[in-house]
Motif scaffolding. Sequence first.
Motif, PDB file in Angstrom:
ATOM      1  N   ARG A  95      -9.066  -2.211   9.443  1.00  0.00           N
ATOM      2  CA  ARG A  95      -9.368  -1.578   8.156  1.00  0.00           C
ATOM      3  C   ARG A  95     -10.578  -2.275   7.553  1.00  0.00           C
ATOM      4  N   SER A  96     -11.602  -1.504   7.232  1.00  0.00           N
ATOM      5  CA  SER A  96     -12.824  -2.034   6.630  1.00  0.00           C
ATOM      6  C   SER A  96     -13.027  -1.351   5.280  1.00  0.00           C
ATOM      7  N   GLU A  97     -13.084  -2.147   4.224  1.00  0.00           N
ATOM      8  CA  GLU A  97     -13.274  -1.639   2.867  1.00  0.00           C
ATOM      9  C   GLU A  97     -14.563  -2.239   2.316  1.00  0.00           C
ATOM     10  N   ASN A  98     -15.513  -1.392   1.947  1.00  0.00           N
ATOM     11  CA  ASN A  98     -16.832  -1.838   1.502  1.00  0.00           C
ATOM     12  C   ASN A  98     -17.164  -1.203   0.163  1.00  0.00           C
ATOM     13  N   GLU A  99     -17.719  -2.007  -0.747  1.00  0.00           N
ATOM     14  CA  GLU A  99     -18.018  -1.541  -2.099  1.00  0.00           C
ATOM     15  C   GLU A  99     -19.394  -2.057  -2.515  1.00  0.00           C
TER      16      GLU A  99
ATOM     17  N   ASN B 136     -10.993   3.190   8.754  1.00  0.00           N
ATOM     18  CA  ASN B 136      -9.689   2.777   9.271  1.00  0.00           C
ATOM     19  C   ASN B 136      -9.534   3.218  10.718  1.00  0.00           C
TER      20      ASN B 136
ATOM     21  N   ARG C 292       0.847  -1.194   0.000  1.00  0.00           N
ATOM     22  CA  ARG C 292       0.000   0.000   0.000  1.00  0.00           C
ATOM     23  C   ARG C 292       0.881   1.242   0.000  1.00  0.00           C
TER      24      ARG C 292
ATOM     25  N   LYS D  48     -18.239   3.476  -2.454  1.00  0.00           N
ATOM     26  CA  LYS D  48     -17.217   2.879  -1.593  1.00  0.00           C
ATOM     27  C   LYS D  48     -17.217   3.581  -0.244  1.00  0.00           C
TER      28      LYS D  48
ATOM     29  N   SER E  47     -17.143  -6.732   0.689  1.00  0.00           N
ATOM     30  CA  SER E  47     -16.689  -6.184   1.965  1.00  0.00           C
ATOM     31  C   SER E  47     -15.465  -6.944   2.454  1.00  0.00           C
TER      32      SER E  47
ATOM     33  N   ASN F 277     -14.783   3.328   3.240  1.00  0.00           N
ATOM     34  CA  ASN F 277     -13.631   2.754   3.928  1.00  0.00           C
ATOM     35  C   ASN F 277     -13.556   3.333   5.332  1.00  0.00           C
TER      36      ASN F 277
END
Length: 183
Positions: free
Chosen positions: A136-140, A158, A20, A154, A119, A156
């Motif tokens: 860290r949560s990433e959702n789409e 953190n 990253r 999206k 997710s 996100n």
Amino acid sequence: MISKYPVGWKIDPYVSFNLRTQLTEAMRFSNNKKVKSAKFWDPVNTQEAIGLAYNFQTKYLRYEIRSGISLLQIRADKYIATTDDFTTRDIKERYKSKTGIEFVNSFFYQIDASTSLNSNISMFGESKELSKWTVRSENEFKIMIFKSFGILCKININYDEKQLKHTQYQQSLRIGLVSDLLK
């Protein structure tokens, strides 16, 4: 990048690697002044892990949970806020590594032919301080209007107490060409 070795058990061993970095310059505000805090390739975070993964898949649902031992490395040149040890004032550290435990939950649900939810929640606990976790949560959420044109929402979230004592939140809404190159 994740590589799993299907051994025929309910739980399979895996090895993972991710990288990253910032794509653009990042700013933070301090006393009503903009202060640069990161740029492309400064800092760079890499994380390697080895452990066990469990998969569950149906026609519309794909779920995976992974748990393993992880090595997190941070490299910086100019923007050393995440690498510098502030107890050594005369030395500016540009590299930092942490070992710990990784938990990752991945969830993909195809709601209908044109709508899907993806997710990922990943948690890292440093072995020296298991009471403090990085989350860290990433959702789409994707809605396809035509075959290659759609709406992408999206969100996100953190949380890294060593970086900032507050939860960081990012959301975006995009309308345009949507393609799944890795399908």
